[in-house]
Write an enzyme that holds these catalytic residues in place. Sequence first.
Site, PDB file in Angstrom:
ATOM      1  CB  THR A  93      -0.920   0.002   1.247  1.00 53.19           C
ATOM      2  OG1 THR A  93      -1.674  -1.208   1.248  1.00 53.19           O
ATOM      3  CG2 THR A  93      -1.859   1.182   1.259  1.00 53.19           C
ATOM      4  CB  SER A 114      -9.067  -0.291  -2.911  1.00 53.61           C
ATOM      5  OG  SER A 114      -9.559  -0.044  -1.620  1.00 53.61           O
ATOM      6  CD  GLU A 160      -5.014 -10.166   4.034  1.00 50.75           C
ATOM      7  OE1 GLU A 160      -5.243 -10.446   2.842  1.00 50.75           O
ATOM      8  OE2 GLU A 160      -3.938 -10.433   4.605  1.00 50.75           O
ATOM      9  CB  THR A 195     -12.557  -2.113   1.591  1.00 53.01           C
ATOM     10  OG1 THR A 195     -12.844  -2.086   0.182  1.00 53.01           O
ATOM     11  CG2 THR A 195     -11.337  -1.235   1.876  1.00 53.01           C
TER      12      THR A 195
HETATM   13  C1  FAD Z   1      -3.966  -0.804  10.503  1.00 53.10           C
HETATM   14  C2  FAD Z   1      -3.658  -1.090   9.063  1.00 53.10           C
HETATM   15  C3  FAD Z   1      -2.673  -2.020   8.743  1.00 53.10           C
HETATM   16  C4  FAD Z   1      -2.348  -2.273   7.416  1.00 53.10           C
HETATM   17  N1  FAD Z   1      -1.322  -3.146   7.099  1.00 53.10           N
HETATM   18  C5  FAD Z   1      -0.860  -3.204   5.816  1.00 53.10           C
HETATM   19  C6  FAD Z   1       0.336  -3.927   5.498  1.00 53.10           C
HETATM   20  O1  FAD Z   1       0.954  -4.546   6.363  1.00 53.10           O
HETATM   21  N2  FAD Z   1       0.784  -3.917   4.216  1.00 53.10           N
HETATM   22  C7  FAD Z   1       0.125  -3.256   3.217  1.00 53.10           C
HETATM   23  O2  FAD Z   1       0.596  -3.286   2.076  1.00 53.10           O
HETATM   24  N3  FAD Z   1      -1.029  -2.560   3.482  1.00 53.10           N
HETATM   25  C8  FAD Z   1      -1.529  -2.511   4.752  1.00 53.10           C
HETATM   26  N4  FAD Z   1      -2.666  -1.808   5.055  1.00 53.10           N
HETATM   27  C9  FAD Z   1      -3.362  -1.121   3.984  1.00 53.10           C
HETATM   28  C10 FAD Z   1      -4.727  -1.714   3.633  1.00 53.10           C
HETATM   29  O3  FAD Z   1      -4.551  -2.860   2.849  1.00 53.10           O
HETATM   30  C11 FAD Z   1      -5.526  -0.601   2.907  1.00 53.10           C
HETATM   31  O4  FAD Z   1      -5.890   0.361   3.896  1.00 53.10           O
HETATM   32  C12 FAD Z   1      -6.752  -1.127   2.212  1.00 53.10           C
HETATM   33  O5  FAD Z   1      -6.393  -1.918   1.105  1.00 53.10           O
HETATM   34  C13 FAD Z   1      -7.651   0.020   1.718  1.00 53.10           C
HETATM   35  O6  FAD Z   1      -6.908   0.972   1.034  1.00 53.10           O
HETATM   36  P1  FAD Z   1      -7.021   2.520   1.430  1.00 53.10           P
HETATM   37  O7  FAD Z   1      -6.902   2.645   2.900  1.00 53.10           O
HETATM   38  O8  FAD Z   1      -6.066   3.278   0.591  1.00 53.10           O
HETATM   39  O9  FAD Z   1      -8.502   2.937   1.057  1.00 53.10           O
HETATM   40  P2  FAD Z   1      -9.019   3.353  -0.376  1.00 53.10           P
HETATM   41  O10 FAD Z   1      -8.565   2.388  -1.400  1.00 53.10           O
HETATM   42  O11 FAD Z   1      -8.719   4.794  -0.601  1.00 53.10           O
HETATM   43  O12 FAD Z   1     -10.578   3.172  -0.177  1.00 53.10           O
HETATM   44  C14 FAD Z   1     -11.354   4.140   0.542  1.00 53.10           C
HETATM   45  C15 FAD Z   1     -12.831   3.749   0.401  1.00 53.10           C
HETATM   46  O13 FAD Z   1     -13.199   3.707  -0.994  1.00 53.10           O
HETATM   47  C16 FAD Z   1     -13.745   2.437  -1.301  1.00 53.10           C
HETATM   48  N5  FAD Z   1     -13.384   2.032  -2.656  1.00 53.10           N
HETATM   49  C17 FAD Z   1     -12.161   2.130  -3.282  1.00 53.10           C
HETATM   50  N6  FAD Z   1     -12.219   1.581  -4.494  1.00 53.10           N
HETATM   51  C18 FAD Z   1     -13.473   1.081  -4.655  1.00 53.10           C
HETATM   52  C19 FAD Z   1     -14.146   0.362  -5.697  1.00 53.10           C
HETATM   53  N7  FAD Z   1     -13.548   0.012  -6.831  1.00 53.10           N
HETATM   54  N8  FAD Z   1     -15.443   0.007  -5.510  1.00 53.10           N
HETATM   55  C20 FAD Z   1     -16.095   0.329  -4.355  1.00 53.10           C
HETATM   56  N9  FAD Z   1     -15.503   1.003  -3.337  1.00 53.10           N
HETATM   57  C21 FAD Z   1     -14.214   1.373  -3.484  1.00 53.10           C
HETATM   58  C22 FAD Z   1     -13.136   1.484  -0.283  1.00 53.10           C
HETATM   59  O14 FAD Z   1     -13.906   0.303  -0.147  1.00 53.10           O
HETATM   60  C23 FAD Z   1     -13.118   2.346   0.959  1.00 53.10           C
HETATM   61  O15 FAD Z   1     -14.390   2.312   1.552  1.00 53.10           O
HETATM   62  C24 FAD Z   1      -3.053  -1.585   6.374  1.00 53.10           C
HETATM   63  C25 FAD Z   1      -4.057  -0.674   6.711  1.00 53.10           C
HETATM   64  C26 FAD Z   1      -4.355  -0.411   8.029  1.00 53.10           C
HETATM   65  C27 FAD Z   1      -5.416   0.614   8.347  1.00 53.10           C
END
Ligand code: FAD
Length: 385
Positions: free
Chosen positions: A125, A131, A365, A367
């Site tokens: 990420t 996502s 893993e 959303t």
């Molecule tokens: C505590 C924590 C630990 C983590 N650990 C790791 C790690 O070890 N390694 C790593 O690589 N990542 C890690 N992550 C990252 C995590 O995988 C991401 O937060 C997650 O994939 C969502 O990405 P984002 O936060 O950028 O949200 P975004 O992708 O910006 O999404 C924001 C919102 O938009 C929605 N959305 C986005 N695209 C779509 C779509 N196509 N259709 C419908 N809705 C959509 C999402 O569902 C969500 O509700 C961690 C996150 C947290 C909070």
Amino acid sequence: MDFSLSFEQDAIVTSLTDFITRELYPHEKLVEELRHVPAEIAQDIRQKARAAGFGAMNMPEELGGAGLDYETLMQVERVMGKPSAPLALLVRRPTKILLKCEGQQIEDYLMPVIRGEKEDCFALTEPGAGSDARGIVTKAERDGGQWIINGVKQFISHADISDFIILIAVTGYDETPKGRQKRFTAFLIDADAPGVRIEPMKSICTRGYNPNMIYLDNVRVGDDKILGREGEGFNFANDWLYAGRVALSAHCVGRAERIYDMACDWAANRRAFGKSIGEFQGTGFKISDMAVDIKLGDLMVKEAAWKIEQGKMDRRESSMVNLYCSEMVFRVADNAVQIFGGMGMMEDFPIQRFWRDARIERIWEGTSEIHRDIIARDTLRSYRN
Ligand SMILES: Cc1cc2nc3c(=O)[nH]c(=O)nc-3n(C[C@H](O)[C@H](O)[C@H](O)COP(=O)(O)OP(=O)(O)OC[C@H]3O[C@@H](n4cnc5c(N)ncnc54)[C@H](O)[C@@H]3O)c2cc1C
């Protein structure tokens, strides 16, 4: 169909449950307050876990692991979902991506992780790509015989206590029938390599299992730090990704069981209007709904583990179990808060911690929205004329 645990599975679940109850639960409150596991406690738990035979249970026997099959492993993960995440991390189940290690990588990375001497983290990420993982821009560019890596990773779990990073970077572009596509490659980057800076972020969930920013500024590595093949990035990640989603689901079932146990105890013994609150339908129905919810999650995990073992797991199935179990544990935690009433909000009680911790399961893993999207797309594909 036999859903009961085998003699061996039952013995592992019982002894592991005893271990976490005795060695992990007593430290949960302190770790929550400190937001880290004190080094001496971490060392003690690692040693005791290895001595009890709980070191690298998911790794092949020839590498020093327990060589457990997926069905048994998911029972292990169900138990390991019960304690708080930073303490559960100390009972090592190394990421299977590391089985891609070759040559010197085996001695430098894989074996120390199996022996519990080194910790790894997985960095995909970025601030501009969560996502939408294919949107990552961290670049590794060739410079003579080396790669120069620049970029920023965000939210990387326990990078602050990791010795190395499994980093996904863009190493070029391919012309494909779908147009120009990024080529993704996994690198093994030492956390203390020049140009690597790790900064912990403050999260309200899973305190002590901290997310981190990782800044990579002209980090130089050779081909010997590529994990697998150049350009193989997402391809080899699929099997591991599906198993990771089922493991998360097993954690959710285990945690929900622990929460449920506490909620039932409270419902049976807390009194109001001359009765135990569990005798009121408003509470009793919650207890019933929670029981059904947990049972469904448990059955889904058992079926998913069987599918992985049979090589029948696919993206849609792994999203279904992940979606259900991650939403289930939050429903269970939320009902538990309601049953505890005001006490559910008190820091001295663990219920509020379970409630906060349950919330992340619907985000990492993948959303809930992304899983629903995958399920819908993969389902409708077979209906298209
Ligand atoms: C505590 C924590 C630990 C983590 N650990 C790791 C790690 O070890 N390694 C790593 O690589 N990542 C890690 N992550 C990252 C995590 O995988 C991401 O937060 C997650 O994939 C969502 O990405 P984002 O936060 O950028 O949200 P975004 O992708 O910006 O999404 C924001 C919102 O938009 C929605 N959305 C986005 N695209 C779509 C779509 N196509 N259709 C419908 N809705 C959509 C999402 O569902 C969500 O509700 C961690 C996150 C947290 C909070």
